[in-house]
Design an enzyme around this catalytic site. Structure first.
Site, PDB file in Angstrom:
ATOM      1  N   GLY A 217       0.820  -1.201   0.000  1.00  0.00           N
ATOM      2  CA  GLY A 217       0.000   0.000   0.000  1.00  0.00           C
ATOM      3  C   GLY A 217       0.857   1.256   0.000  1.00  0.00           C
ATOM      4  CB  SER A 218       0.093   4.662   1.151  1.00  0.00           C
ATOM      5  OG  SER A 218      -1.011   4.848   0.285  1.00  0.00           O
ATOM      6  CB  THR A 219       4.297   1.448   3.623  1.00  0.00           C
ATOM      7  OG1 THR A 219       4.114   0.208   2.934  1.00  0.00           O
ATOM      8  CG2 THR A 219       3.324   1.528   4.790  1.00  0.00           C
TER       9      THR A 219
END
Length: 487
Positions: A217-219
């Site tokens: 995801g956004s990590t």
């Protein structure tokens, strides 16, 4: 000598030679295979009849061999078994060994080459052979805090010392008690093992390093940010950040979380895009940079590597030759991006350590039964994925994420925490995974952490990395800070 006697002598000689050859083959060539044959009960008695060394955390044995009145002589005993199972593994007369019990088996059993002189001394003195003690890098306080904070949620927590690569905590949930598989009753062990296998949530799977890999995801925007800074972008460089981004050669349109707008004028700085986790800005940035640039940066942080800490780590994966639309999705940690929690902890650790990523490791020291030092681990550099200047810039951007962005629930009064959240779609009807990666204190980090909660765990309502995973990370970081302060 007449002919019949001569012939008989030759036959007898051949028979003796055949007998000697067979005996030599069994005693020399086949000895190893016969010793390792699980049907060889004498091998089991010999192995279990030797004192196996303890596994130690913070000076206390969490696994040891206890003398018992049985043909096996010693019973493997696990203190806080479920807490350390992901690291220690089990030692079973039926199913063999896993994790540290397996990778350090020769040291624990006392048969390693490095213990030759110890064995020789035991032989000369008539003392019983004893295995070495294996001291782990884990912190009991941080391990306990991670397990308590993760609770009954399915997922994992990995914490590293960014300056050395020492694994401070490795927790996976659900877990199991290795004592269930250490019994000397094969029937009991088999029944317990089948019961564990039957559980749908997979308690025997180490989700931190060796289970399924997960969309980050956004990590993953940390990787894209690092690549952008290396390419000449700065924290205040403006990005195109539309409300919706049409994907090239596709009828699909990418939006932001909850359909929100990232800015009023479709322009946003790199720092603000990371702070609020703007999907359209990073997807467009990824296409601008090109997948080759992002892929190279991810590999510098460890993607695709066959790591051994010494537990085997499932390699994290990247898309192969994605087109522009796929590159856009991969740039926000979706499409075919996959990572282990350890991999994401390594990303945080590399940024925290001024751009120098240290190789993660679990075994600190090994000592023989007389406490003589046999092995002493030394920190090793894995790579240098960022310059110090770029790492410091990205650190400040991550501080902004915690201070006023998507990870405010990771805030600790009086401490500057650097972090990044992630809410990863699974590509199925299941709920998204919640992530948090970060480190603290930002100016002098003592811990880098990754938290994964599968499918949002037991959370009701909205699932985001900031709401679900960040509070878990905060508890673990607080334990690390308390330990550094001396309790």
């Amino acid at each position: 000598m007449n002919e019949p006697v001569r012939r008989l002598s030759v036959v007898v000689l051949v028979m003796f030679l055949a007998l000697m050859s067979a005996a030599s083959y069994i005693q020399v060539i086949s000895a190893g295979d016969l010793n390792q044959d699980p049907r060889n009960v004498r091998t089991l008695y010999r192995e279990y009849g030797t004192f196996r060394g303890p596994i130690v955390v913070d000076g206390e044995s969490v696994v040891w061999s206890q003398s018992v009145d049985s043909p096996f002589n010693f019973q493997r005993t696990y203190a806080d078994g479920p807490l350390y199972a992901s690291v220690t593994g089990y030692y079973s007369i039926v199913f063999g060994r896993t994790a540290i019990e397996q990778t350090e088996n020769e040291l624990l059993a006392g048969t390693a080459d490095s213990l030759f002189w110890t064995r020789l001394g035991n032989l000369a003195s008539g003392e019983t052979q004893r295995g070495a003690s294996v001291e782990l890098t884990l912190s009991a306080a941080i391990q306990e805090a991670a397990a308590a904070a993760l609770g009954d949620n399915t997922g994992a927590v990995v914490a590293l010392d960014p300056a050395t690569g020492e694994v401070l905590a490795m927790v996976t949930s659900p877990t199991y008690d290795p004592a269930l598989l250490a019994s000397h009753s094969s029937a009991e062990v088999n029944a317990n093992y089948q019961e564990l296998l039957a559980q749908e949530d997979g308690p025997l799977v180490n989700r931190a390093i060796a289970g399924d890999t997960y969309p980050p995801g956004s990590t993953f925007k940390l990787i894209v940010s690092a690549a952008a800074l290396e390419a000449g972008y700065e924290a205040d460089s403006e990005l195109y950040a539309p409300d919706e981004l049409p994907l090239p050669q596709s009828s699909n349109v990418l939006g932001n979380y909850g359909g929100a707008a990232c800015s009023d004028d479709e322009r946003q700085t790199l720092a603000d895009a990371l702070r609020i986790s703007c999907n359209t800005a990073f997807a467009n940035l990824g296409m601008t940079l090109g997948w080759g640039v992002i892929e190279r940066k991810a590999k510098e942080f460890g993607w695709g590597e066959q790591l051994s800490i010494p537990l085997a780590v499932t390699p994290s994966r990247l898309p192969e030759n994605p087109d522009r639309a796929q590159t856009a999705m991969a740039s926000i940690g979706q499409y075919d991006d996959r990572a282990t929690p350890l991999q994401m902890a390594m990303v945080a650790a590399g940024i925290a350590n001024d751009g120098v990523l240290m190789s993660p490791y679990l075994v600190d020291q090994v000592r023989d039964a007389s406490l003589r030092l046999i092995e002493d681990s030394e920190p090793e550099e894995f790579s240098s994925p960022m310059t110090t200047a770029d790492a410091n810039t990205l650190t400040e951007m991550m501080v902004g994420v915690v201070e006023s962005g998507s990870a405010t629930s990771a805030q600790i009064p009086g401490v500057r925490v650097a972090g990044k959240t992630g809410t990863a779609e699974t590509g199925t009807d299941e709920r998204p995974h919640a992530w948090f990666v970060g480190f603290a204190p930002a100016e002098d980090p003592v811990i880098a952490i990754a938290v994964l909660v599968e499918n949002g765990g037991s959370t009701d309502g909205e699932i985001t990395g900031g709401r679900v995973a960040a509070p878990i990370a905060r508890s673990v970081i607080e334990a690390a800070l308390t330990e550094r302060a001396g309790g």
